[in-house]
Design an enzyme around this catalytic site. Structure first.
Site, short mmCIF file in Angstrom:
data_model
loop_
_atom_site.label_atom_id
_atom_site.label_comp_id
_atom_site.label_asym_id
_atom_site.label_seq_id
_atom_site.Cartn_x
_atom_site.Cartn_y
_atom_site.Cartn_z
N GLU A 161 0.74 -1.28 -0.23
CA GLU A 161 -0.13 -0.01 -0.15
C GLU A 161 0.89 1.13 0.01
O GLU A 161 0.35 2.14 -0.56
CB GLU A 161 -1.10 0.06 1.26
CG GLU A 161 -2.11 -1.03 0.99
CD GLU A 161 -3.01 -0.81 0.07
OE1 GLU A 161 -3.37 0.25 -0.35
OE2 GLU A 161 -3.45 -1.71 -0.48
N SER A 174 -52.39 -27.53 33.13
CA SER A 174 -52.09 -28.07 34.28
C SER A 174 -50.62 -27.96 35.12
O SER A 174 -50.50 -28.49 36.09
CB SER A 174 -52.14 -29.69 33.79
OG SER A 174 -53.43 -30.11 33.68
#
Length: 770
Positions: free
Chosen positions: A183, A463
């Site tokens: 770069e 239940s």
């Protein structure tokens, strides 16, 4: 007159000269002020907290020791989930090797909250699904090792940028040198800008009559990404150059390079942007940056040019070509020799295998974590402070829960002729005693981030609620015992509007007068409805709140049969109090929260409050065992060994629209709900639906019996089932029941021979040992 005119001309000249000075000086002053302000901005932002850091959420660390109930394949799965690489020999951190009955691991180490675990090589030996030996490479025994916890999710800034900060010293030298070579090979020689590169870019842009080249140095790229927007104009390029010079004036090359390594965009994971080499290493290879090989380093460097264009998962050929170009540049700059470069070029992309990128793997559990965090933290802090959140999440148990839900729902749909994928599920697993939520599922599709049925689906519990009714009765020990006769004949209760509520048993027949434990174990509706009215609904509601349900409850007769709507987590909170012997504690997903540098912010400790006596809980736990040994939940032992003691309760809502099972062993409480999102009827009950998922999970997970210890002032007596009077062992209808001292029947049969003050005979009889 001439003198006055000359004086006037001289005055005008001085005025014009003054104006010219202001016209020249004011812009200079403005420029200087702007440059000073810009300089302050550059220094302040780069020297301070540079980024909004997402909070990362971790599961539990796996503690490995001799006797751990995990097999070889389970350990391998755990290692693969952490990104460890399988190799012929574990020669470096993050590697493992496998033989028939052993696994060698080179751990990575981790900065835990209490100690720093250093990397080490260990060898695990297995016998079946259990660790039977743990030693280091010298053969010495090792007491315990901890693997680093898995990252299970994150809480991201609004801009959805994610990054894992790294120091330059943690980055392989070949990686950052390769980045500089590709770069900006003059990075260590220029002062922020490169005149030669700018001239080259200027000529190219002039030829094309538009900006086609930037001529940017690494410093300029950092300025563009860190301070500026993406516009490409000459003004912005000039500003970029000025700011680059300022940055280089105040900070050294190492700080600038480290900033670049953490800032650069390197990919996308769904709607989450991957920034920096630290996170990119884990995103693409599932490895920490210091474990990257040369070919992997080169790929990441190559992505800087265009992470989308060179995406290795979508365009592997492009990615390889770009990687090899980076490798060539590394060779030119002496970063690696020709032999190393040739080996690296021969490698495949070698991407990590795992969960699809960008998808949160455990969204239901993360939902619970976020809700509990928001009780103590601002949203902004969670999204930007880089917190480390350690949870109680257990990937092994979550994996098994998901497997049980997926396989059993498919089997239930096939077996009952239900349309494929029409049933839904919610489930939660809690560690008994600590209240730690270790697994949670909000959808039958694991990983689906939609509606969370474990937290947000409020459904009639059926239940499941009967447990609170019978507990309220047993607390009145002078009136009710497990042997108390309960009338299960038809019941009719007049409502305020003049109508009558007439509940019926599931099988549409009455059972006359039955013992309390039997009415509960077989889930008789008529007996329960009558019992609820006899003891009073306020008592039932009080018990619900003491068990841990903190919402308002309507005082209606149908409450006793579970008309109330609850979430899976609500039910888990109540049943955990029962599993923990009457001690209530808040269910916790989070263990502790730390700053990015491991400073403790908050612990989430285990707090308990006793709500019920141990004697009453002993009686209730007996009744819950009746459910699974001989009642509506007896199919449990088609999957579990009969010598494992578990307890639980089935639940089926009116019209069979909801299927529940709530049960626990000595290790885990598991609550499972099944139903349809459209609230449609199903041909299954709690015992034929949710119980199957529960049993499959519990049978496949490490379990120990829950400790059913008899309190000191509880005695066991043989009682005649029909009349509820004392009798003797071996007598007709004899049942061995626990009683709180002073509450056993006074009357006895002719067969009566005395009481038994321990539960040995009952356990032997129940477990089938006689």
């Amino acid at each position: 007159m001439a003198k006055r005119r000359a004086k006037k001309r001289r005055g005008k000249k001085r005025l014009l000269a003054g104006r010219r000075k202001w016209l020249i000086g004011l812009p200079i002053l403005i420029l200087v002020a702007a440059l000073v302000t810009l300089d302050v901005l550059v220094r302040h932002k780069f020297a301070g907290s540079k980024w909004q850091l997402p909070s990362h959420v971790y599961g539990r660390p796996l503690e490995i020791y001799d006797g751990l109930a995990l097999g070889r394949d389970q350990i391998v799965w755990e290692l693969q989930g952490l990104g460890y690489r399988r190799a012929a020999a574990a020669a470096a951190a993050g590697q493992f090797s496998v033989s028939r009955n052993s696994v060698e691991i080179f751990t990575r180490g981790f900065d835990f909250w209490d100690v720093t675990e250093l990397p080490r090589r260990v060898i695990l030996s297995f016998s079946g699904n259990r660790v039977v030996g743990l030693r280091d490479v010298s053969g010495s025994k090792v007491a315990l090792i901890r693997l680093e916890p898995r990252v299970i999710g994150g809480i991201y800034p609004s801009h959805r940028e994610d990054r894992e900060l790294v120091k330059l010293s943690d980055v392989p030298e070949s990686l950052w040198r390769g980045l500089v070579a590709v770069e900006d090979h003059n990075f260590f020689r220029h002062r922020g800008i490169s005149i030669r590169a700018i001239a080259r870019a200027f000529l190219a842009n002039l030829r094309e009559a538009q900006i086609v080249q930037g001529g940017s140095t690494l410093t300029q790229q950092l300025v563009k990404n860190f301070y500026l927007d993406e516009r490409r104009t000459l003004t912005r390029k000039a500003l970029e150059a000025v700011m680059a010079l300022m940055l280089e004036l105040h900070f050294d090359k190492q700080a600038i390079l480290e900033g670049y390594l953490n800032e650069v965009y390197l990919g996308q994971a769904g709607n989450r942007a991957i920034h920096g080499f630290g996170l990119a290493s884990r995103h693409y290879f599932r490895l920490p940056i210091d474990e990257l090989a040369l070919h992997q380093q080169a790929l990441l460097v190559g992505l800087v040019k265009g992470a989308t264009y060179y995406n290795p998962r979508r365009y592997p050929e492009r990615a390889i070509a770009r990687r090899n170009l980076v490798l060539d540049r590394m060779l030119q700059h002496g970063i690696a020799d020709s032999r190393q470069i040739d080996r690296a070029k021969a490698k495949p992309l070698d991407l990590g295998v795992g969960q699809a990128a960008g998808r949160e793997q455990y969204p239901a559990y993360m939902d619970l974590v976020k809700r509990q965090l928001r009780e103590h933290y601002r949203e902004q802090d969670l999204r930007s402070a880089g917190l480390k959140i350690f949870t109680n999440f257990d990937p092994q148990l979550q994996r098994q829960l998901e497997s049980s839900v997926v396989s059993q729902l498919a089997a239930i749909e096939r077996g009952y002729g239900i349309a494929d994928d029409s049933l839904q599920a919610g489930a939660v697993v809690v560690r008994v005693g600590t209240g730690e939520v270790v697994a949670l599922l909000g959808d039958r599709q694991p990983g689906y981030p939609g509606f969370n049925r474990a937290l947000d689906a409020r459904r009639p519990v059926g239940s499941t609620m009967k447990t609170a009714v019978y507990l309220a009765a047993l607390e009145q020990s002078d009136q009710y015992t497990l042997a108390s006769p309960i009338d299960d004949s038809a019941v009719s209760i007049e409502m305020p509007d003049g109508k009558f509520w007439e509940p019926r048993n599931f099988e549409r027949r009455s059972h006359g007068v039955v013992p309390l434990y039997e009415a509960f174990g077989h889930s008789y509706n008529q007996a329960t409805a009558r019992l609820g009215m006899d003891i009073g609904l306020p008592r039932v509601i009080d018990v619900m709140h003491r068990l841990g349900y903190d919402r308002p409850v309507k005082e209606v007769p149908s409450l006793s049969l579970g008309s109330i709507e609850m979430s899976v987590l609500d039910v888990a909170g109540m049943y955990h109090t029962i599993a923990a012997g009457g001690y209530r504690s808040q269910l916790r997903a989070i263990n502790a929260v730390y700053t990015p540098d491991n400073q403790l912010l908050r612990r989430y400790p285990y707090h308990v409050e006793q709500q019920f006596s141990s004697e009453i809980m002993h009686l209730l736990q007996y009744a819950l065992q009746v459910v699974v040994r001989e009642g509506t939940g007896k199919s449990v032992y088609r999957r579990l060994p009969r010598d494992i003691v578990v307890a639980g309760k089935t639940g089926t809502s009116n019209g069979q629209r909801d299927s529940w099972f709530s049960g626990f062993s000595g290790d885990f409480l598991n609550i499972v709900w099944l139903g349809r999102d459209d609230n449609g009827k199903m041909p299954i009950t709690g015992g034929t639906g949710a119980l199957r998922v529960w049993s499959d999970f519990m049978a496949a997970s490490p379990q120990k019996s829950f400790l059913y210890a008899k309190p000191e002032n509880v005695a066991y007596h043989w009682v005649e089932r029909e009349r509820g009077i004392l009798t003797g062992r071996g007598c007709v209808g004899a049942r061995n029941l626990p009683f709180i001292e002073g509450t056993a029947p006074k009357e006895h049969s002719r067969c009566y021979k005395g009481s038994l003050r321990n539960l040995t005979d009952w356990l032997r009889h129940t477990l089938g040992f006689e």
